[in-house]
Enzyme design. Sequence first.
Site, mmCIF file in Angstrom:
data_model
loop_
_atom_site.group_PDB
_atom_site.id
_atom_site.type_symbol
_atom_site.label_atom_id
_atom_site.label_comp_id
_atom_site.label_asym_id
_atom_site.label_seq_id
_atom_site.Cartn_x
_atom_site.Cartn_y
_atom_site.Cartn_z
ATOM 1 N N LYS A 141 0.831 -1.200 0.000
ATOM 2 C CA LYS A 141 0.000 0.000 0.000
ATOM 3 C C LYS A 141 0.871 1.258 0.000
ATOM 4 O O LYS A 141 1.898 1.314 0.681
ATOM 5 C CB LYS A 141 -0.922 -0.017 1.236
ATOM 6 C CG LYS A 141 -1.972 1.099 1.255
ATOM 7 C CD LYS A 141 -2.889 0.937 2.469
ATOM 8 C CE LYS A 141 -3.945 2.034 2.544
ATOM 9 N NZ LYS A 141 -4.822 1.892 3.722
ATOM 10 N N SER A 200 -9.759 2.262 2.896
ATOM 11 C CA SER A 200 -8.920 3.035 2.002
ATOM 12 C C SER A 200 -7.959 2.180 1.197
ATOM 13 O O SER A 200 -7.321 2.648 0.254
ATOM 14 C CB SER A 200 -8.100 4.035 2.814
ATOM 15 O OG SER A 200 -7.196 3.362 3.692
ATOM 16 N N SER A 249 -9.815 -0.403 7.082
ATOM 17 C CA SER A 249 -9.307 -0.259 5.718
ATOM 18 C C SER A 249 -8.543 -1.452 5.177
ATOM 19 O O SER A 249 -8.088 -1.420 4.038
ATOM 20 C CB SER A 249 -8.429 1.001 5.630
ATOM 21 O OG SER A 249 -9.204 2.152 5.857
#
Length: 514
Positions: free
Chosen positions: A79, A154, A178
């Site tokens: 990420k 997210s 998330s």
Amino acid sequence: MSTIRLSAAEIAARLAAGDVSSADVTQEHLDRIAEVDGDLNAFLALDAEGALATARDVDARRAAGETLHPLAGVPIAVKDVVATEGIATTAGSKILEGWVPPYDAFLTRRLRAAGLPILGKTNMDEFAMGSSTEHSAYGPTRNPWDRDRIPGGSGGGSAAAVGAYEAPLAIGTDTGGSIRQPAAVTGTVGVKPTYGGVSRYGLIAMASSLDQAGPVTRTVLDAALLHELIGGHDPLDSTSIDAPVPPVVEAARRADVSGMRIGIVTELNGEGYQPGVRARFDEAVALLTKAGAEIVEVSCPSFAYALSTYYLVMPAEASSNLARFDAMRYGLRVAPAGVPSPSAEQVMSATREAGFGDEVKRRIIIGTYALSSGYYDAYYGSAQKVRTLIARDFEAAFGSVDVLISPTSPTTAFPLGSKLDDPMSMYLQDVATIPANLAGIPGLSLPVGVTDEDGLPVGLQVLAPAMADDRLYNVGAALERLLVEQWGGPLLSRAPELGNAATSRAASSKEGKA
């Protein structure tokens, strides 16, 4: 034979046996990314050269007879909130566009030391603020099951990359859900470890008392293998737990719930849940009962205030953390128009206006207000008191049950753009995941089927006491085994094929832009 549809554990076994090389496995995944990611937008940056160099090094060391980590040579996506030396790290924001960290995060160092080729950085809501990955400054990510729907947020980029077979493993971060919520809506497995179980050193902070990195995978065992690798104490993180990683891999292999007491949280299974989500959850509960678990209903009354509490604590901490983006040290710098000799404050204001997106600005304003003189005790202070009550509810619940379960998300993936004008509706997607972050306990989401109404994945969440992460993997792996036997194969095998359709769509899009 292609390896892209194999689990990380299966790839690792083939690498160890000498059946395939890491260079070939890594190239196959890079080819898959080239084939489908023009449509999905799961990756913000690729490091093909670096990934292949790592893969070739692992192959050479294995050929020389060196003892390697079990996951050595298995590619991974990371990420874009995790610092990676030599690879751009933007946190999905224009204010960090092009920034290349001069250092690695703790977990990045662990990945490199173990020999996992890092394919690239995955898309995300800007500074991890969102539940849909539509708030990225670099465009939304699409769901592999239905490219007109969101992949969760997210960390939608990591979940989409794993779900679309672009990577067998990925790293996500979970502040209010998330990792788990994107896993639920993409049919993947996502784990938020106990707070402090994985070092936050090198993570671009949103809310320091809530943020936690963890694995995104296609199987529970893969998640356990990755968790074991990235977990452990880090003296550079004052919140890192100085204790051994719980026996998560052993628990995932054990996969036995007979005699366990499993609690269903009343407050996380009520109104507002899509009928298909409830149906798949109830079916999973029946499977656990059949496997020998005792199911009891548990009430955690303070959970009713968890969403309100989170949206005071999180913006307050985010507004403080994001103050570092001042245009003075690194990142974007914008000179205000029509000002010949601007002050530092004027440059800072112009930079933040240009560099931060609407959702980030919204949360900074809310957080600054909650921390302001005269309102601190009424809002932030009160929220922290409720946070304590939520932790006590968990403590009381775990006094009578081994784990708690609930649906991960109240609905399946919603259409892109459908909630952008309704922030409250978007925030409600995290109603079941937020309590775990407020209390610092671990949580896991695994797929339990698809709904009858839209054919999209449903996730079931398992919660355990702090530092009892192994319980998540035991229950998750046991339920996963039962479901795979029932389905006749992994759930993702039932997802629409991305191949040529995605390539054609991406090509058409590029022709249109040209």
